[in-house]
Design a protein around this motif. Structure first.
Motif, PDB file in Angstrom:
ATOM      1  N   LYS A   8       0.843  -1.201   0.000  1.00  0.00           N
ATOM      2  CA  LYS A   8       0.000   0.000   0.000  1.00  0.00           C
ATOM      3  C   LYS A   8       0.875   1.247   0.000  1.00  0.00           C
ATOM      4  CE  LYS A   8      -3.488   2.310   2.764  1.00  0.00           C
ATOM      5  NZ  LYS A   8      -3.945   2.485   4.125  1.00  0.00           N
ATOM      6  N   LYS A   9       0.600   2.151  -0.926  1.00  0.00           N
ATOM      7  CA  LYS A   9       1.328   3.411  -0.995  1.00  0.00           C
ATOM      8  C   LYS A   9       1.083   4.197   0.284  1.00  0.00           C
ATOM      9  CE  LYS A   9       0.151   6.909  -3.791  1.00  0.00           C
ATOM     10  NZ  LYS A   9      -0.062   7.676  -5.014  1.00  0.00           N
ATOM     11  N   ALA A  10       2.142   4.786   0.829  1.00  0.00           N
ATOM     12  CA  ALA A  10       2.031   5.562   2.061  1.00  0.00           C
ATOM     13  C   ALA A  10       1.191   6.811   1.822  1.00  0.00           C
ATOM     14  CB  ALA A  10       3.411   5.939   2.569  1.00  0.00           C
ATOM     15  N   GLU A  11       0.242   7.046   2.713  1.00  0.00           N
ATOM     16  CA  GLU A  11      -0.618   8.220   2.599  1.00  0.00           C
ATOM     17  C   GLU A  11       0.030   9.468   3.177  1.00  0.00           C
ATOM     18  OE1 GLU A  11      -4.568   7.491   4.032  1.00  0.00           O
ATOM     19  OE2 GLU A  11      -4.663   5.539   3.041  1.00  0.00           O
ATOM     20  N   ASN A  12       1.016   9.264   4.058  1.00  0.00           N
ATOM     21  CA  ASN A  12       1.711  10.393   4.664  1.00  0.00           C
ATOM     22  C   ASN A  12       3.110   9.961   5.086  1.00  0.00           C
ATOM     23  OD1 ASN A  12       1.479   9.155   7.311  1.00  0.00           O
ATOM     24  ND2 ASN A  12      -0.661   9.806   7.284  1.00  0.00           N
ATOM     25  N   ALA A  13       3.878  10.898   5.581  1.00  0.00           N
ATOM     26  CA  ALA A  13       5.266  10.625   5.947  1.00  0.00           C
ATOM     27  C   ALA A  13       5.373   9.604   7.081  1.00  0.00           C
ATOM     28  CB  ALA A  13       5.962  11.920   6.334  1.00  0.00           C
ATOM     29  N   LEU A  26      11.465   3.108  -0.230  1.00  0.00           N
ATOM     30  CA  LEU A  26      12.767   3.756  -0.307  1.00  0.00           C
ATOM     31  C   LEU A  26      12.851   4.679  -1.513  1.00  0.00           C
ATOM     32  CD1 LEU A  26      15.748   3.824   0.791  1.00  0.00           C
ATOM     33  CD2 LEU A  26      16.228   2.026  -0.891  1.00  0.00           C
ATOM     34  N   LEU A  27      13.401   5.877  -1.304  1.00  0.00           N
ATOM     35  CA  LEU A  27      13.701   6.776  -2.409  1.00  0.00           C
ATOM     36  C   LEU A  27      14.848   6.146  -3.197  1.00  0.00           C
ATOM     37  CD1 LEU A  27      13.462   9.534  -3.865  1.00  0.00           C
ATOM     38  CD2 LEU A  27      15.136  10.403  -2.194  1.00  0.00           C
ATOM     39  N   LYS A  28      14.615   5.882  -4.479  1.00  0.00           N
ATOM     40  CA  LYS A  28      15.596   5.169  -5.291  1.00  0.00           C
ATOM     41  C   LYS A  28      16.594   6.145  -5.908  1.00  0.00           C
ATOM     42  CE  LYS A  28      13.021   1.359  -4.870  1.00  0.00           C
ATOM     43  NZ  LYS A  28      11.866   1.757  -4.131  1.00  0.00           N
ATOM     44  N   ASP A  29      17.816   6.088  -5.433  1.00  0.00           N
ATOM     45  CA  ASP A  29      18.950   6.754  -6.064  1.00  0.00           C
ATOM     46  C   ASP A  29      20.194   5.961  -5.690  1.00  0.00           C
ATOM     47  OD1 ASP A  29      19.938   7.653  -3.546  1.00  0.00           O
ATOM     48  OD2 ASP A  29      19.026   9.607  -3.761  1.00  0.00           O
ATOM     49  N   SER A  30      21.325   6.282  -6.288  1.00  0.00           N
ATOM     50  CA  SER A  30      22.509   5.439  -6.111  1.00  0.00           C
ATOM     51  C   SER A  30      22.991   5.380  -4.658  1.00  0.00           C
ATOM     52  CB  SER A  30      23.642   5.898  -7.028  1.00  0.00           C
ATOM     53  OG  SER A  30      23.978   7.248  -6.764  1.00  0.00           O
ATOM     54  N   GLN A  77       6.237  13.082  -6.390  1.00  0.00           N
ATOM     55  CA  GLN A  77       5.277  12.539  -7.354  1.00  0.00           C
ATOM     56  C   GLN A  77       4.141  11.773  -6.683  1.00  0.00           C
ATOM     57  OE1 GLN A  77       7.798  10.339 -10.011  1.00  0.00           O
ATOM     58  NE2 GLN A  77       8.533  12.179 -11.010  1.00  0.00           N
ATOM     59  N   ASP A  78       3.521  12.419  -5.713  1.00  0.00           N
ATOM     60  CA  ASP A  78       2.338  11.886  -5.037  1.00  0.00           C
ATOM     61  C   ASP A  78       2.614  10.648  -4.179  1.00  0.00           C
ATOM     62  OD1 ASP A  78      -0.347  12.274  -4.403  1.00  0.00           O
ATOM     63  OD2 ASP A  78      -0.980  10.731  -5.828  1.00  0.00           O
ATOM     64  N   THR A  79       3.848  10.478  -3.710  1.00  0.00           N
ATOM     65  CA  THR A  79       4.139   9.368  -2.800  1.00  0.00           C
ATOM     66  C   THR A  79       5.207   9.798  -1.793  1.00  0.00           C
ATOM     67  OG1 THR A  79       4.623   7.010  -2.690  1.00  0.00           O
ATOM     68  CG2 THR A  79       5.919   8.294  -4.252  1.00  0.00           C
ATOM     69  N   TRP A  80       5.161   9.227  -0.611  1.00  0.00           N
ATOM     70  CA  TRP A  80       6.122   9.495   0.451  1.00  0.00           C
ATOM     71  C   TRP A  80       7.162   8.388   0.459  1.00  0.00           C
ATOM     72  CZ3 TRP A  80       6.295  13.926   3.176  1.00  0.00           C
ATOM     73  CH2 TRP A  80       5.163  14.744   3.157  1.00  0.00           C
ATOM     74  N   LEU A  81       8.457   8.762   0.501  1.00  0.00           N
ATOM     75  CA  LEU A  81       9.551   7.792   0.438  1.00  0.00           C
ATOM     76  C   LEU A  81      10.639   8.143   1.456  1.00  0.00           C
ATOM     77  CD1 LEU A  81       9.828   7.714  -3.446  1.00  0.00           C
ATOM     78  CD2 LEU A  81       8.802   5.934  -2.003  1.00  0.00           C
ATOM     79  N   VAL A  82      11.332   7.123   1.942  1.00  0.00           N
ATOM     80  CA  VAL A  82      12.402   7.292   2.918  1.00  0.00           C
ATOM     81  C   VAL A  82      13.706   7.613   2.190  1.00  0.00           C
ATOM     82  CG1 VAL A  82      13.793   6.104   4.671  1.00  0.00           C
ATOM     83  CG2 VAL A  82      11.312   5.736   4.573  1.00  0.00           C
ATOM     84  N   ASP A  83      14.379   8.659   2.646  1.00  0.00           N
ATOM     85  CA  ASP A  83      15.684   9.051   2.110  1.00  0.00           C
ATOM     86  C   ASP A  83      16.744   8.681   3.140  1.00  0.00           C
ATOM     87  OD1 ASP A  83      17.837  10.178   0.860  1.00  0.00           O
ATOM     88  OD2 ASP A  83      17.085  12.234   0.931  1.00  0.00           O
ATOM     89  N   LEU A  84      17.421   7.554   2.928  1.00  0.00           N
ATOM     90  CA  LEU A  84      18.419   7.074   3.885  1.00  0.00           C
ATOM     91  C   LEU A  84      19.642   7.979   3.975  1.00  0.00           C
ATOM     92  CD1 LEU A  84      18.481   3.201   3.358  1.00  0.00           C
ATOM     93  CD2 LEU A  84      17.580   4.469   5.298  1.00  0.00           C
ATOM     94  N   LYS A  85      19.899   8.779   2.951  1.00  0.00           N
ATOM     95  CA  LYS A  85      21.056   9.669   2.985  1.00  0.00           C
ATOM     96  C   LYS A  85      21.001  10.599   4.203  1.00  0.00           C
ATOM     97  CE  LYS A  85      20.409  11.392  -1.127  1.00  0.00           C
ATOM     98  NZ  LYS A  85      19.242  10.681  -1.626  1.00  0.00           N
ATOM     99  N   SER A  86      19.811  10.840   4.680  1.00  0.00           N
ATOM    100  CA  SER A  86      19.664  11.728   5.832  1.00  0.00           C
ATOM    101  C   SER A  86      20.386  11.172   7.064  1.00  0.00           C
ATOM    102  CB  SER A  86      18.191  11.939   6.149  1.00  0.00           C
ATOM    103  OG  SER A  86      17.563  10.709   6.488  1.00  0.00           O
ATOM    104  N   ILE A  87      20.548   9.876   7.147  1.00  0.00           N
ATOM    105  CA  ILE A  87      21.212   9.267   8.306  1.00  0.00           C
ATOM    106  C   ILE A  87      22.691   9.644   8.331  1.00  0.00           C
ATOM    107  CG2 ILE A  87      21.927   7.070   9.318  1.00  0.00           C
ATOM    108  CD1 ILE A  87      19.260   5.914   8.364  1.00  0.00           C
ATOM    109  N   ASP A 126       3.340   7.149   7.799  1.00  0.00           N
ATOM    110  CA  ASP A 126       3.085   5.809   7.247  1.00  0.00           C
ATOM    111  C   ASP A 126       4.317   5.278   6.524  1.00  0.00           C
ATOM    112  OD1 ASP A 126       0.488   5.860   8.174  1.00  0.00           O
ATOM    113  OD2 ASP A 126      -0.418   6.244   6.214  1.00  0.00           O
ATOM    114  N   ALA A 127       4.942   6.104   5.702  1.00  0.00           N
ATOM    115  CA  ALA A 127       6.124   5.669   4.946  1.00  0.00           C
ATOM    116  C   ALA A 127       7.254   5.280   5.892  1.00  0.00           C
ATOM    117  CB  ALA A 127       6.586   6.766   3.998  1.00  0.00           C
ATOM    118  N   GLY A 128       7.498   6.121   6.886  1.00  0.00           N
ATOM    119  CA  GLY A 128       8.554   5.826   7.853  1.00  0.00           C
ATOM    120  C   GLY A 128       8.276   4.557   8.637  1.00  0.00           C
ATOM    121  N   THR A 129       7.066   4.441   9.135  1.00  0.00           N
ATOM    122  CA  THR A 129       6.702   3.266   9.935  1.00  0.00           C
ATOM    123  C   THR A 129       6.768   1.989   9.108  1.00  0.00           C
ATOM    124  OG1 THR A 129       5.280   4.631  11.336  1.00  0.00           O
ATOM    125  CG2 THR A 129       4.899   2.255  11.381  1.00  0.00           C
ATOM    126  N   GLU A 130       6.246   2.022   7.896  1.00  0.00           N
ATOM    127  CA  GLU A 130       6.277   0.831   7.033  1.00  0.00           C
ATOM    128  C   GLU A 130       7.709   0.434   6.697  1.00  0.00           C
ATOM    129  OE1 GLU A 130       3.866  -1.222   6.121  1.00  0.00           O
ATOM    130  OE2 GLU A 130       2.262  -0.063   7.024  1.00  0.00           O
TER     131      GLU A 130
END
Length: 136
Positions: free
Chosen positions: A27-32, A55-59, A123-133, A34-38
């Motif tokens: 299920k697409k996350a409805e908010n931040a 996950l936010l997809k980048d290298s 683009q209408d979806t919430w994603l985790v950016d691991l680079k922030s860690i 939800d995305a983080g918890t999932e």
């Protein structure tokens, strides 16, 4: 002719089921939050297919995610069970702006380790950016 129609219908049904398996089953996350918890729950459970969906997809994120996955595989089954049975405890969820949220949490298997994830809205979806860690 009837047998041919049944075969074609069966094939179409099978193809539809196959297309819905995998990441489309999540299920697409409805908010931040939800995305983080999932993402966190899937990571703690070792369900990296599901975690990758959030996950936010980048290298850089892909490299960090692969490292996280490799570290999890090195854990003993007792440690994995401890992670699976842990509870996620949000400490603070704060908006930087309309498209970026900081999700600070710990999990009960390691309450001394507080982590902050950046969740981004793209683009209408919430994603985790691991680079922030690594930036914190």
């Amino acid at each position: 002719m009837l047998i041919m129609k049944k075969l074609i219908a069966s094939f179409c049904l099978l193809a539809a089921v196959a297309c819905k398996s995998g990441s489309e089953g999540y299920k697409k996350a409805e908010n931040a939050q939800d995305a983080g918890t999932e993402f966190i729950r899937a990571s703690l459970d070792g369900d990296y297919d599901k975690a990758a969906f959030y996950l936010l997809k980048d290298s850089t994120n892909t490299l960090l995610f692969e490292k996280q996955q490799a570290n999890y595989k090195q854990l003993s089954s007792k440690e994995k069970d401890k992670y699976k049975s842990s509870t996620i405890r949000p400490v603070a969820i704060t908006s930087d702006n309309d498209s970026t949220v900081e999700y600070k949490y710990y999990h009960t298997s390691n309450p001394a380790d507080t982590t902050t994830l950046r969740i981004v809205h793209l683009q209408d979806t919430w994603l985790v950016d691991l680079k922030s860690i690594i930036k914190m």
